[in-house]
Design a protein around this motif. Structure first.
Motif, PDB file in Angstrom:
ATOM      1  N   VAL A   1      14.270  66.545  57.025  1.00 51.36           N
ATOM      2  CA  VAL A   1      13.624  67.700  57.658  1.00 51.36           C
ATOM      3  C   VAL A   1      12.462  68.185  56.802  1.00 51.36           C
ATOM      4  O   VAL A   1      11.348  68.454  57.307  1.00 51.36           O
ATOM      5  N   GLU A   2      12.684  68.297  55.516  1.00 58.76           N
ATOM      6  CA  GLU A   2      11.631  68.762  54.605  1.00 58.76           C
ATOM      7  C   GLU A   2      10.422  67.827  54.610  1.00 58.76           C
ATOM      8  O   GLU A   2       9.286  68.273  54.419  1.00 58.76           O
TER       9      GLU A   2
ATOM     10  N   TYR B   1      14.141  66.740  63.045  1.00 58.75           N
ATOM     11  CA  TYR B   1      13.971  68.039  63.684  1.00 58.75           C
ATOM     12  C   TYR B   1      15.205  68.377  64.511  1.00 58.75           C
ATOM     13  O   TYR B   1      15.945  67.485  64.942  1.00 58.75           O
ATOM     14  N   VAL B   2      15.408  69.676  64.731  1.00 56.61           N
ATOM     15  CA  VAL B   2      16.499  70.144  65.582  1.00 56.61           C
ATOM     16  C   VAL B   2      16.002  70.166  67.023  1.00 56.61           C
ATOM     17  O   VAL B   2      14.918  70.713  67.301  1.00 56.61           O
ATOM     18  N   CYS B   3      16.790  69.563  67.905  1.00 58.23           N
ATOM     19  CA  CYS B   3      16.404  69.431  69.313  1.00 58.23           C
ATOM     20  C   CYS B   3      17.396  70.190  70.191  1.00 58.23           C
ATOM     21  O   CYS B   3      18.610  70.061  70.003  1.00 58.23           O
ATOM     22  N   ASP B   4      16.873  70.931  71.179  1.00 59.31           N
ATOM     23  CA  ASP B   4      17.723  71.736  72.053  1.00 59.31           C
ATOM     24  C   ASP B   4      17.984  71.079  73.405  1.00 59.31           C
ATOM     25  O   ASP B   4      18.650  71.666  74.262  1.00 59.31           O
ATOM     26  N   LEU B   5      17.458  69.886  73.629  1.00 56.59           N
ATOM     27  CA  LEU B   5      17.697  69.219  74.910  1.00 56.59           C
ATOM     28  C   LEU B   5      19.191  68.970  75.089  1.00 56.59           C
ATOM     29  O   LEU B   5      19.876  68.547  74.153  1.00 56.59           O
ATOM     30  N   ASN B   6      19.687  69.193  76.317  1.00 59.66           N
ATOM     31  CA  ASN B   6      21.070  68.825  76.566  1.00 59.66           C
ATOM     32  C   ASN B   6      21.162  67.326  76.804  1.00 59.66           C
ATOM     33  O   ASN B   6      20.136  66.627  76.847  1.00 59.66           O
ATOM     34  N   ALA B   7      22.372  66.817  76.979  1.00 54.08           N
ATOM     35  CA  ALA B   7      22.570  65.365  77.067  1.00 54.08           C
ATOM     36  C   ALA B   7      21.809  64.765  78.241  1.00 54.08           C
ATOM     37  O   ALA B   7      21.186  63.694  78.114  1.00 54.08           O
ATOM     38  N   GLU B   8      21.837  65.432  79.381  1.00 56.75           N
ATOM     39  CA  GLU B   8      21.149  64.899  80.560  1.00 56.75           C
ATOM     40  C   GLU B   8      19.638  64.883  80.352  1.00 56.75           C
ATOM     41  O   GLU B   8      18.957  63.893  80.683  1.00 56.75           O
TER      42      GLU B   8
ATOM     43  N   ARG C   1      10.019  68.676  69.270  1.00 58.86           N
ATOM     44  CA  ARG C   1       9.733  67.688  68.228  1.00 58.86           C
ATOM     45  C   ARG C   1       8.820  68.229  67.128  1.00 58.86           C
ATOM     46  O   ARG C   1       8.892  67.784  65.966  1.00 58.86           O
ATOM     47  N   ASP C   2       7.972  69.180  67.484  1.00 55.09           N
ATOM     48  CA  ASP C   2       6.988  69.687  66.520  1.00 55.09           C
ATOM     49  C   ASP C   2       7.344  71.059  65.970  1.00 55.09           C
ATOM     50  O   ASP C   2       6.463  71.814  65.515  1.00 55.09           O
ATOM     51  N   ARG C   3       8.601  71.384  66.009  1.00 51.38           N
ATOM     52  CA  ARG C   3       9.033  72.638  65.378  1.00 51.38           C
ATOM     53  C   ARG C   3       8.632  72.661  63.898  1.00 51.38           C
ATOM     54  O   ARG C   3       8.691  71.633  63.215  1.00 51.38           O
ATOM     55  N   PRO C   4       8.289  73.808  63.384  1.00 51.58           N
ATOM     56  CA  PRO C   4       7.946  73.900  61.952  1.00 51.58           C
ATOM     57  C   PRO C   4       9.149  73.535  61.077  1.00 51.58           C
ATOM     58  O   PRO C   4      10.306  73.738  61.463  1.00 51.58           O
TER      59      PRO C   4
ATOM     60  N   ASP D   1      16.261  76.238  59.060  1.00 54.38           N
ATOM     61  CA  ASP D   1      17.086  77.390  59.417  1.00 54.38           C
ATOM     62  C   ASP D   1      18.098  77.022  60.498  1.00 54.38           C
ATOM     63  O   ASP D   1      19.285  77.350  60.386  1.00 54.38           O
ATOM     64  N   LEU D   2      17.633  76.327  61.539  1.00 50.75           N
ATOM     65  CA  LEU D   2      18.530  75.947  62.634  1.00 50.75           C
ATOM     66  C   LEU D   2      19.604  74.967  62.153  1.00 50.75           C
ATOM     67  O   LEU D   2      20.768  75.054  62.556  1.00 50.75           O
ATOM     68  N   LEU D   3      19.223  74.019  61.293  1.00 54.27           N
ATOM     69  CA  LEU D   3      20.210  73.060  60.773  1.00 54.27           C
ATOM     70  C   LEU D   3      21.281  73.786  59.959  1.00 54.27           C
ATOM     71  O   LEU D   3      22.481  73.497  60.088  1.00 54.27           O
ATOM     72  N   ALA D   4      20.877  74.742  59.131  1.00 54.42           N
ATOM     73  CA  ALA D   4      21.845  75.504  58.338  1.00 54.42           C
ATOM     74  C   ALA D   4      22.781  76.298  59.248  1.00 54.42           C
ATOM     75  O   ALA D   4      23.988  76.403  58.986  1.00 54.42           O
TER      76      ALA D   4
END
Length: 552
Positions: free
Chosen positions: A113-114, A119-126, A145-148, A154-157
């Motif tokens: 990530v660093e 990146y953390v992705c919010d898409l559901n499985a479908e 995909r381009d989240r800072p 923060d989201l991963l933690a």
């Protein structure tokens, strides 16, 4: 059938690596996921990984890839260790677990990530399936995909802390959504699983995927040759990508070989579990199952299984192996090593009218026709004996080499007898045969010069013991039970198990230990059941016939 060891391309690679100095010590690993019992395909992998390490003076680790607590259990962990030991292999050091490296995996996920590579992705499985594309069309970048970097960290933690529900978010690698290799299209590294783990308890709310963990496990353990089956060939670029982009302590290399696919067999854990769950079989170790524990209970030997794996070789291509090759290896091993004994599966009483009622004669019999080291046993001979009902006829043509009224036959390791009369019940069925012994016919050359028509097995009616005999056969009657659209359940062999409750065995078999194998004369190879057998209630499982009857 030839039993010469076949080629092994992996040995050629290893020999070259050692000769060139690329590696100085071979380190392999056997990395099962503990989500079921091992089967014959795993036995091949065990023989490959442990065998190559042994042959080249190296080491082999036993490591559980336990990244999916939903399907894993301690029962499977224990059974796998037992199977590896039974096959005759010893792993290096302590048993290893992917879960032991969870903290390191997480730190490496943070590192990616660093570096802007995860990146953390919010898409559901479908939605994720839709964005992924197809084999003919490239995928599309996730809108996340381009989240800072800071937001991703923060989201991963927070994922790790358990703030989100299952399926709400995943951590993905940032690779190439247009790659022709679907495995490289931003694969998942972590998913949320809010369930306890059999090793780490409730410490983690997120778990790494197999693809993310596997190469790093190899690197941590210093594996030199990461050997897996051919279906992982398309995963190798991802395996290498992780190693290229993480500060790992060593650089393993993945090699793939063709998996073992025997005919008349399924090796899908999911389908084997279905057989267990739907009670088609009596458990993972049912002797009809292709699991290592099932084969063990059936009476297959470690030496025969290892010989079979040598015979089929290790190649770069998948293919179907005739299960008759495995059965050949079993017969060859048991023929050379299994002591002989006598059992009657369909008992018919023979009364020797000239033999004294109160007499018992102890006759010596060899335990093996060519193995003097296996010694002898004593057979009590009495006035009443059991023979197999199929070994007697009132009338028969000259081709019938067993007992017939007015004809002679030898009782194995005992007298020649001649049948005189029969006793029938009200239904006209033969329930007893009266016969007499021919004097001085102990041995192979009777003094009166009359040779018997054949030799049959027998058991003393008074000194023998009733036993349960379980007649096992192939579980499926179709060569490829799960190929294509086949419903494998439709190809269950209805005669894969028949239980004989009224068999009679010679008294020496009362001393048989669980898992001890024998050749029952003229019947096949049998083994004392691993769990149910005792001297009070003998239980023997049929391992295999004396010959292949499926090709008759």
């Amino acid at each position: 059938m030839e039993n010469t060891p076949a080629s092994n391309f992996l040995q050629t690679i290893i020999s070259d690596d050692l000769a060139s100095g690329k590696v100085t010590e071979i380190v392999t690993r056997f990395p099962p996921e503990p989500n079921g019992y091992l089967h014959i395909g795993h036995a091949k992998s065990i023989c490959v990984n442990f065998g190559l390490a042994e042959a080249n003076g190296g080491r082999c680790n036993l490591r559980f890839d336990d990244t999916n607590p939903e399907k894993e259990s301690q029962e499977f962990i224990e059974s796998i260790q037992q199977d590896v030991r039974w096959l005759g292999f010893t792993w290096d050091g302590e048993v290893r677990f992917a879960s032991s490296y969870f903290q390191q995996f997480y730190e490496w996920a943070v590192y990616l990530v660093e570096q802007g590579k995860a990146y953390v992705c919010d898409l559901n499985a479908e939605q994720a399936r839709e964005y992924r594309g197809t084999l003919k069309e490239p995928g599309r970048n996730s809108p996340y995909r381009d989240r800072p970097v800071a937001e991703n960290l923060d989201l991963l933690a927070r994922m790790k802390a358990g703030e989100f529900g299952e399926g709400e978010r995943v951590l993905r690698a940032r690779i190439d959504m247009a790659s022709p290799n679907m495995n490289m299209r931003d694969p998942i590294l972590y998913r949320i699983r809010k369930m306890p783990h059999h090793q780490t308890g409730t410490e983690w709310a997120i778990y790494p995927t197999y693809d993310f963990a596997h190469g790093q496990e190899d690197a941590i353990e210093g594996i030199t040759h990461s050997i897996c089956t051919l279906e992982f060939e398309d995963h190798r670029p991802l395996y290498d990508w992780f190693l290229d982009n993480l500060p790992v302590p060593s650089r393993p290399r993945q090699y793939e070989f063709g998996r073992l696919n025997p005919s008349y067999t399924i090796t899908s854990k999911r389908k084997l579990k279905q057989l267990v769950d739907e009670a088609v079989v009596a458990g993972w170790d049912d002797p009809r199952m292709p699991t290592v524990s099932g084969m063990r209970r059936r009476g297959y030997t470690p030496a025969a299984i290892r010989k079979f794996c040598d015979m089929i070789g290790t190649t770069r291509s998948d293919g179907v192996v005739d299960v008759a090759m495995l059965e050949f290896a079993i017969r060859e091993d048991l023929n050379a090593n299994a002591p002989r004994a006598m059992a009657v599966l369909k008992p018919l009483k023979v009364v020797l009218t000239d033999y004294p009622e109160d007499k018992t004669e102890m006759l010596a019999a060899p335990n093996h026709p060519t193995r003097e080291d296996l010694g002898q046993r004593q057979l009590p001979f009495t006035r009443e004996v059991y023979i197999d009902a199929e070994d007697f006829r009132e009338e028969a043509n000259k081709k019938y080499k067993r007992l017939v009224l007015g004809k002679r036959v030898r009782l194995r390791n005992a007298y020649v007898i001649e049948a005189d009369a029969v006793v029938k019940n009200d239904a006209g069925e033969i329930v007893e045969v009266h016969a007499h012994t021919i004097p001085n016919t102990i041995g192979e050359n009777p003094e009166d010069g009359v040779k018997p028509k054949g030799v049959i097995q027998w058991v003393s009616a008074s000194a023998g013991k009733r036993a349960e005999i379980r007649l096992y056969d192939r579980l499926f009657n179709h060569e490829a039970p799960d190929r294509g659209d086949n419903d494998f359940m439709a190809h269950i062999n209805p005669e894969s198990l028949q239980i004989v409750n009224n068999a009679w065995i010679e008294p020496s078999l009362l001393e048989a230990l669980p898992e001890q194998g024998f050749q029952f004369e003229r019947e096949g190879y049998f083994v004392a059941d691993r769990y149910d057998h005792s001297s009070e209630m003998p239980v023997f499982n049929k391992t295999i016939g004396l010959r292949d009857t499926w090709n008759d």
